[in-house]
Write an enzyme that holds these catalytic residues in place. Sequence first.
Site, PDB file in Angstrom:
ATOM      1  N   ASP A  89       0.838  -1.203   0.000  1.00  0.00           N
ATOM      2  CA  ASP A  89       0.000   0.000   0.000  1.00  0.00           C
ATOM      3  C   ASP A  89       0.873   1.253   0.000  1.00  0.00           C
ATOM      4  O   ASP A  89       0.618   2.203   0.738  1.00  0.00           O
ATOM      5  CB  ASP A  89      -0.931  -0.003   1.209  1.00  0.00           C
ATOM      6  CG  ASP A  89      -2.112   0.972   1.042  1.00  0.00           C
ATOM      7  OD1 ASP A  89      -2.369   1.395  -0.103  1.00  0.00           O
ATOM      8  OD2 ASP A  89      -2.763   1.311   2.042  1.00  0.00           O
ATOM      9  N   LEU A  90       1.903   1.237  -0.842  1.00  0.00           N
ATOM     10  CA  LEU A  90       2.794   2.385  -0.949  1.00  0.00           C
ATOM     11  C   LEU A  90       2.090   3.494  -1.730  1.00  0.00           C
ATOM     12  O   LEU A  90       1.714   3.308  -2.880  1.00  0.00           O
ATOM     13  CB  LEU A  90       4.090   1.982  -1.658  1.00  0.00           C
ATOM     14  CG  LEU A  90       5.183   3.054  -1.707  1.00  0.00           C
ATOM     15  CD1 LEU A  90       5.720   3.334  -0.307  1.00  0.00           C
ATOM     16  CD2 LEU A  90       6.307   2.631  -2.644  1.00  0.00           C
TER      17      LEU A  90
END
Length: 432
Positions: A89-90
Site C-alpha cells: 500500500d505504498l
Amino acid sequence: MRPDLASMLERLRREADILFSLQHPNIVRLFDVVETPDCLYLVMELVEGGDLFEHIARHRRLGEPEARYVFLQLVEALHIHSKGVVHRDLKPDNILVDRASSCEGRPHVKVSDFGHSKLIDDGWAVAVTQVGTPQYWAPEVRDPSRRGHGYDERVDLWSLGVVLYVMLEGTYPFESDALDKAKASLIQFARGCSRQARELALGLIQVRPEDRLALEACSRHAWVREDSGPLAKLLQVRKGSAAACEAEERFRLAGEPADLAQLRADLRQFTLTHKSAAVPTRAEVVVTWAADLDEPQRAGAREELRRLLAWNCRGAAAAPEGGAGSVASAPAPGPVHGRASAGRRAGEKRRLLTSTVRVRPDLGAGLERRASPRSRGVRVLQATGQYNLVAGDLIVSINQVSLGSLSGEDLERTFEANLRDGAALSFWRRAG
C-alpha cells in the site's frame, strides 16, 4: 462491536511483527505494543509534518530535485524486500514528512502504515489478496486471474512508479477507466519534466512485473545520478545510519515446527517481550535485535529463543547461523500441540481460544491447576464458570506472557504473578 474485529487485531499484530524487524531512518519506528482485554496500542515514533500527499497538494507538484530526493529515500526504505516483506500500500498518504529533520526542498520522509504488509518468503505464505489503494494497484493485484497465482514485492515497484509520477505531475497517471488496461503508452506527461525522469517513471510502471526496473537499477539511473553532489553524500550518511540500526542474527530450525500457529504465537510473544523481531522461515528464524538491547540482555534472549525453538521443533536446540561451535543437542521436549502424545489419540485436533479471568474473592480460587514441564503450560483440572475454562484445557499464555518456554516453579510463579481480575488467557482445547 465490529464483526471484523478479529481480522483487524490480527492485522495490527502483523504490522507490529513486521515493524519490529524494520529499523531504518526512512521507516516509522515502532517502540512498543501494549494489549489489554479492550485495546491494542502501537506506540510509534512521532513524525510531525503531515504526509507526502499534503506536501504535494500544497505545491501542486514537486520540482525534479525535490522529487528525486524523496524518490531515493523511498528506494532505500524498500530494502524491506530483502527481508521478504512487501508493503502492498505504498502511496503518498502513507509516506510521512518529518519536519524536524527536513529543510527547504529536502523533505525527510518515512514510510508508514504496514497494516497491509506481508511476509512472502517464509516458505509458508503467498500474497494473493487484493489490498491497498486502487490508484496504486499493480495489474497483477487488480486482475483476479493473475492474483490467484500469487504476486511478489514487484507490486511495490509499480506503486513506486506511480508515486514518482504523482510527485512530478500532481495527478494520477491513469484515468479510472484505463486502470484495467494500464499501458505505458497511455501515460501522458503534461508538466514538461525531463526525458530521464519520464524514462524512470515508465520503467517502473510496466504491466509485466519482470519488465519493471529493480531497486538497484533505480539507484543507478541517469536521472538519479544527475544530482550526485550533496544529495549523494547525504544519502550515504543515511545508508550508514540504516546499517547501524540493524543487527540481525539467524537461528537454524532443527526441523519442521510441530504446530506452525503455535510457533508464530510464541515468536510474537518473544518479539513483544524483547522488542526484537523474530521472523520464521522454512529453515530458520531471523532475529532483528533492538538497538537498545545490550549484550547481556541479548544473551538471555538467545537462550530463551533456543528453548522455544527446541520445544516447537522437537529437535536439537537452535544456534545462531554461522556462529562458533556446533549446535548443542537438547533432550526431546514434551508433547507439542498438534502432535500425538501419551494419553492423546493420533490425529486429535485442538483449537486455540482466548478468554479473560474473572477473579472474585468470595468464590475463592475457583481453579485447580498443575504446572507441567511436559505440557509447557498450565493444565486445568477443574474450573468454575467465570473462567470460561473446562477440565483438560491447556493455558499457554496469560496477559501476553508466554508460558511455552517455562517449566516447573518458573512457570507456576509466572502464572500466579499474572493471575488477576481481567487477565487475558490463551488456551488450547480439544476440538468438538
